[in-house]
Design a protein around this motif. Structure first.
Motif, PDB file in Angstrom:
ATOM      1  N   SER A 136       0.873  -1.193   0.006  1.00  0.00           N
ATOM      2  CA  SER A 136       0.006  -0.009   0.129  1.00  0.00           C
ATOM      3  C   SER A 136       0.891   1.321  -0.110  1.00  0.00           C
ATOM      4  CB  SER A 136      -0.847   0.211   1.454  1.00  0.00           C
ATOM      5  OG  SER A 136      -1.515   1.234   1.411  1.00  0.00           O
ATOM      6  N   PRO A 137       0.738   2.199  -1.042  1.00  0.00           N
ATOM      7  CA  PRO A 137       1.614   3.441  -1.101  1.00  0.00           C
ATOM      8  C   PRO A 137       1.327   4.032   0.260  1.00  0.00           C
ATOM      9  CG  PRO A 137       0.356   3.073  -3.039  1.00  0.00           C
ATOM     10  CD  PRO A 137      -0.274   2.063  -2.174  1.00  0.00           C
ATOM     11  N   VAL A 138       0.350   4.191   0.828  1.00  0.00           N
ATOM     12  CA  VAL A 138       0.138   5.131   1.923  1.00  0.00           C
ATOM     13  C   VAL A 138       0.672   4.469   3.259  1.00  0.00           C
ATOM     14  CG1 VAL A 138      -1.584   5.994   3.540  1.00  0.00           C
ATOM     15  CG2 VAL A 138      -1.792   6.211   1.055  1.00  0.00           C
ATOM     16  N   LEU A 139       0.522   3.134   3.453  1.00  0.00           N
ATOM     17  CA  LEU A 139       0.898   2.365   4.571  1.00  0.00           C
ATOM     18  C   LEU A 139       2.476   2.327   4.442  1.00  0.00           C
ATOM     19  CD1 LEU A 139      -1.608  -0.324   5.115  1.00  0.00           C
ATOM     20  CD2 LEU A 139      -1.260   1.661   6.539  1.00  0.00           C
ATOM     21  N   LYS A 140       2.918   2.166   3.343  1.00  0.00           N
ATOM     22  CA  LYS A 140       4.567   1.882   3.217  1.00  0.00           C
ATOM     23  C   LYS A 140       5.055   3.304   3.475  1.00  0.00           C
ATOM     24  CE  LYS A 140       7.799   0.517  -0.380  1.00  0.00           C
ATOM     25  NZ  LYS A 140       7.979  -0.072  -1.667  1.00  0.00           N
ATOM     26  N   MET A 141       4.517   4.272   3.247  1.00  0.00           N
ATOM     27  CA  MET A 141       5.051   5.900   3.421  1.00  0.00           C
ATOM     28  C   MET A 141       5.176   5.984   4.864  1.00  0.00           C
ATOM     29  SD  MET A 141       3.948   9.378   1.846  1.00  0.00           S
ATOM     30  CE  MET A 141       2.480   9.342   2.325  1.00  0.00           C
ATOM     31  N   ILE A 142       4.113   5.787   5.564  1.00  0.00           N
ATOM     32  CA  ILE A 142       4.186   6.141   7.068  1.00  0.00           C
ATOM     33  C   ILE A 142       4.651   5.157   8.119  1.00  0.00           C
ATOM     34  CG2 ILE A 142       2.051   7.526   6.531  1.00  0.00           C
ATOM     35  CD1 ILE A 142       0.237   5.335   7.697  1.00  0.00           C
ATOM     36  N   SER A 143       5.070   3.932   7.194  1.00  0.00           N
ATOM     37  CA  SER A 143       5.514   2.798   8.269  1.00  0.00           C
ATOM     38  C   SER A 143       6.799   3.357   8.644  1.00  0.00           C
ATOM     39  CB  SER A 143       5.590   1.355   7.414  1.00  0.00           C
ATOM     40  OG  SER A 143       4.189   0.957   7.285  1.00  0.00           O
ATOM     41  N   THR A 144       7.197   2.711   9.843  1.00  0.00           N
ATOM     42  CA  THR A 144       8.596   2.844  10.372  1.00  0.00           C
ATOM     43  C   THR A 144       9.360   1.679  10.797  1.00  0.00           C
ATOM     44  OG1 THR A 144       7.680   3.097  12.749  1.00  0.00           O
ATOM     45  CG2 THR A 144       7.795   5.112  11.474  1.00  0.00           C
ATOM     46  N   PRO A 145      10.497   1.405  10.905  1.00  0.00           N
ATOM     47  CA  PRO A 145      11.239   0.209  11.548  1.00  0.00           C
ATOM     48  C   PRO A 145      10.333  -0.356  12.800  1.00  0.00           C
ATOM     49  CG  PRO A 145      12.878   1.814  11.119  1.00  0.00           C
ATOM     50  CD  PRO A 145      11.642   2.530  11.060  1.00  0.00           C
ATOM     51  N   ASN A 146      10.005   0.501  13.704  1.00  0.00           N
ATOM     52  CA  ASN A 146       8.865   0.128  14.648  1.00  0.00           C
ATOM     53  C   ASN A 146       7.954  -0.780  14.157  1.00  0.00           C
ATOM     54  OD1 ASN A 146       7.374  -0.242  16.848  1.00  0.00           O
ATOM     55  ND2 ASN A 146       7.758   1.872  17.721  1.00  0.00           N
ATOM     56  N   ASP A 147       7.068  -0.696  13.212  1.00  0.00           N
ATOM     57  CA  ASP A 147       6.102  -1.446  12.692  1.00  0.00           C
ATOM     58  C   ASP A 147       6.647  -2.808  12.208  1.00  0.00           C
ATOM     59  OD1 ASP A 147       3.776   0.508  12.560  1.00  0.00           O
ATOM     60  OD2 ASP A 147       5.300   1.668  11.510  1.00  0.00           O
ATOM     61  N   TYR A 148       7.589  -2.880  11.529  1.00  0.00           N
ATOM     62  CA  TYR A 148       8.155  -4.056  10.879  1.00  0.00           C
ATOM     63  C   TYR A 148       8.821  -4.926  12.114  1.00  0.00           C
ATOM     64  CZ  TYR A 148       7.476  -1.836   6.356  1.00  0.00           C
ATOM     65  OH  TYR A 148       7.049  -1.327   5.250  1.00  0.00           O
ATOM     66  N   PHE A 149       9.553  -4.223  13.036  1.00  0.00           N
ATOM     67  CA  PHE A 149      10.187  -5.182  14.163  1.00  0.00           C
ATOM     68  C   PHE A 149       9.112  -5.655  15.149  1.00  0.00           C
ATOM     69  CE2 PHE A 149      12.498  -5.621  18.090  1.00  0.00           C
ATOM     70  CZ  PHE A 149      13.191  -6.626  17.666  1.00  0.00           C
ATOM     71  N   THR A 150       8.003  -4.886  15.048  1.00  0.00           N
ATOM     72  CA  THR A 150       6.848  -5.180  16.129  1.00  0.00           C
ATOM     73  C   THR A 150       6.167  -6.553  15.382  1.00  0.00           C
ATOM     74  OG1 THR A 150       6.431  -3.031  16.959  1.00  0.00           O
ATOM     75  CG2 THR A 150       4.522  -4.578  17.009  1.00  0.00           C
ATOM     76  N   TRP A 151       6.082  -6.266  14.177  1.00  0.00           N
ATOM     77  CA  TRP A 151       5.465  -7.378  13.369  1.00  0.00           C
ATOM     78  C   TRP A 151       6.308  -8.759  13.479  1.00  0.00           C
ATOM     79  CZ3 TRP A 151       6.949 -10.863   9.766  1.00  0.00           C
ATOM     80  CH2 TRP A 151       6.221 -11.884   9.156  1.00  0.00           C
ATOM     81  N   LEU A 152       7.564  -8.517  13.419  1.00  0.00           N
ATOM     82  CA  LEU A 152       8.554  -9.774  13.623  1.00  0.00           C
ATOM     83  C   LEU A 152       8.248 -10.391  14.950  1.00  0.00           C
ATOM     84  CD1 LEU A 152      10.798 -11.311  12.207  1.00  0.00           C
ATOM     85  CD2 LEU A 152      12.393  -9.658  13.136  1.00  0.00           C
ATOM     86  N   VAL A 153       8.468  -9.608  15.988  1.00  0.00           N
ATOM     87  CA  VAL A 153       8.195 -10.318  17.207  1.00  0.00           C
ATOM     88  C   VAL A 153       7.014 -10.499  17.559  1.00  0.00           C
ATOM     89  CG1 VAL A 153      10.203  -8.816  18.150  1.00  0.00           C
ATOM     90  CG2 VAL A 153       7.976  -8.014  18.383  1.00  0.00           C
ATOM     91  N   THR A 154       5.733 -10.436  16.767  1.00  0.00           N
ATOM     92  CA  THR A 154       4.446 -11.030  16.990  1.00  0.00           C
ATOM     93  C   THR A 154       4.371 -12.329  16.297  1.00  0.00           C
ATOM     94  OG1 THR A 154       3.587  -8.812  17.422  1.00  0.00           O
ATOM     95  CG2 THR A 154       2.187 -10.338  16.623  1.00  0.00           C
ATOM     96  N   ALA A 155       4.874 -12.185  14.922  1.00  0.00           N
ATOM     97  CA  ALA A 155       5.087 -13.491  14.202  1.00  0.00           C
ATOM     98  C   ALA A 155       5.656 -14.687  14.726  1.00  0.00           C
ATOM     99  CB  ALA A 155       5.219 -13.105  12.575  1.00  0.00           C
ATOM    100  N   LEU A 156       7.041 -14.291  15.051  1.00  0.00           N
ATOM    101  CA  LEU A 156       7.867 -15.260  15.465  1.00  0.00           C
ATOM    102  C   LEU A 156       7.551 -16.184  16.507  1.00  0.00           C
ATOM    103  CD1 LEU A 156      11.466 -13.571  15.365  1.00  0.00           C
ATOM    104  CD2 LEU A 156      10.705 -15.436  13.841  1.00  0.00           C
ATOM    105  N   PRO A 157       6.945 -15.867  17.472  1.00  0.00           N
ATOM    106  CA  PRO A 157       6.203 -16.845  18.677  1.00  0.00           C
ATOM    107  C   PRO A 157       5.227 -17.843  17.890  1.00  0.00           C
ATOM    108  CG  PRO A 157       6.345 -14.793  19.371  1.00  0.00           C
ATOM    109  CD  PRO A 157       6.702 -14.456  18.108  1.00  0.00           C
ATOM    110  N   VAL A 158       4.539 -17.094  16.984  1.00  0.00           N
ATOM    111  CA  VAL A 158       3.584 -18.103  16.471  1.00  0.00           C
ATOM    112  C   VAL A 158       4.260 -19.177  15.381  1.00  0.00           C
ATOM    113  CG1 VAL A 158       1.244 -18.043  14.852  1.00  0.00           C
ATOM    114  CG2 VAL A 158       1.804 -16.248  16.218  1.00  0.00           C
TER     115      VAL A 158
END
Length: 219
Positions: A136-158
């Motif tokens: 998504s152009p909008v989400l990609k523009m406003i996303s920060t490393p915080n968003d991606y790292f938060t996704w990673l630490v959420t997905a890894l336990p699953v």
């Protein structure tokens, strides 16, 4: 000390201590911020602060149709992985045993097969959320490393939990240790990243609803 001993011993203990202290620090620092007194005149007939808070929170549980199908997908997908995570955490027998060891309370768990299916659906939902954020152009523009790292630490336990339950990729003890370490990483990151919204959503939504209601905005 083996990797498993470290993961379920010092690693989890340190992570839980950081989680609790970090959570208290974030909440105290937020609630202790100075606030300007609201000098606006309360509109006649407005509900009480408690009623406005509840009404506003419930109102924001779903997006209006005017926001479009894209927002609707995000809303539904968000519910899928949030509910899925809750079922995994509070429905898996081993997790319930861990909670019982901490707090002395427990409840019947769901069959492992059910948890596995929920885990797969939850992981797929998380991947869908990541793909949308990256495309998504909008989400990609406003996303920060915080968003991606938060996704990673959420997905890894699953992911690591599914691998451990299925005995895929390595010895069970190794998979379990990696799973516990991923949980420790999530607990450490929780108070300092976007995961904190699990607690702050109640404060922000209710506070906004009370302020709007006082000014006569219909919630």
């Amino acid at each position: 000390m083996s990797l498993l001993d470290f993961a379920r011993g010092p690693a989890l203990q340190i992570a839980m201590a950081i989680f609790v202290l970090g959570l208290m620090w974030r909440l105290v620092s937020l609630l202790g911020l100075p606030r300007a007194k609201d000098r606006s005149v309360k509109r006649p007939g407005t509900p009480s602060a408690a009623a406005a808070a509840v009404s506003g929170f419930v109102r924001h549980l779903w997006v209006p149709k005017s926001m479009g199908q894209t927002s609707m997908f995000s809303q539904i997908n968000g519910y899928v992985f949030h509910i899925g995570l809750a079922i995994i955490v509070f429905g898996f027998a081993q997790h319930i045993m861990f909670i019982r060891g901490l707090f002395g309370i427990g409840w019947p768990g769901l069959p492992t097969s059910v948890i596995s299916v929920v885990g797969i659906v939850t992981l797929a939902s998380l991947v869908a959320a990541l793909v949308r954020r990256m495309t998504s152009p909008v989400l990609k523009m406003i996303s920060t490393p915080n968003d991606y790292f938060t996704w990673l630490v959420t997905a890894l336990p699953v992911l690591t939990g599914l691998l451990a339950v299925s005995h895929l990729g390595a010895r069970y003890e190794t998979l379990l240790a990696i799973h516990l370490l991923s949980i420790a990483a999530m607990l450490i990151w929780f108070p300092f990243g976007k995961l904190m919204h699990a607690f702050l959503v109640f404060v922000t939504s209710s506070g906004t609803a009370i302020a709007y209601s006082r000014r006569g905005v219909k919630l």
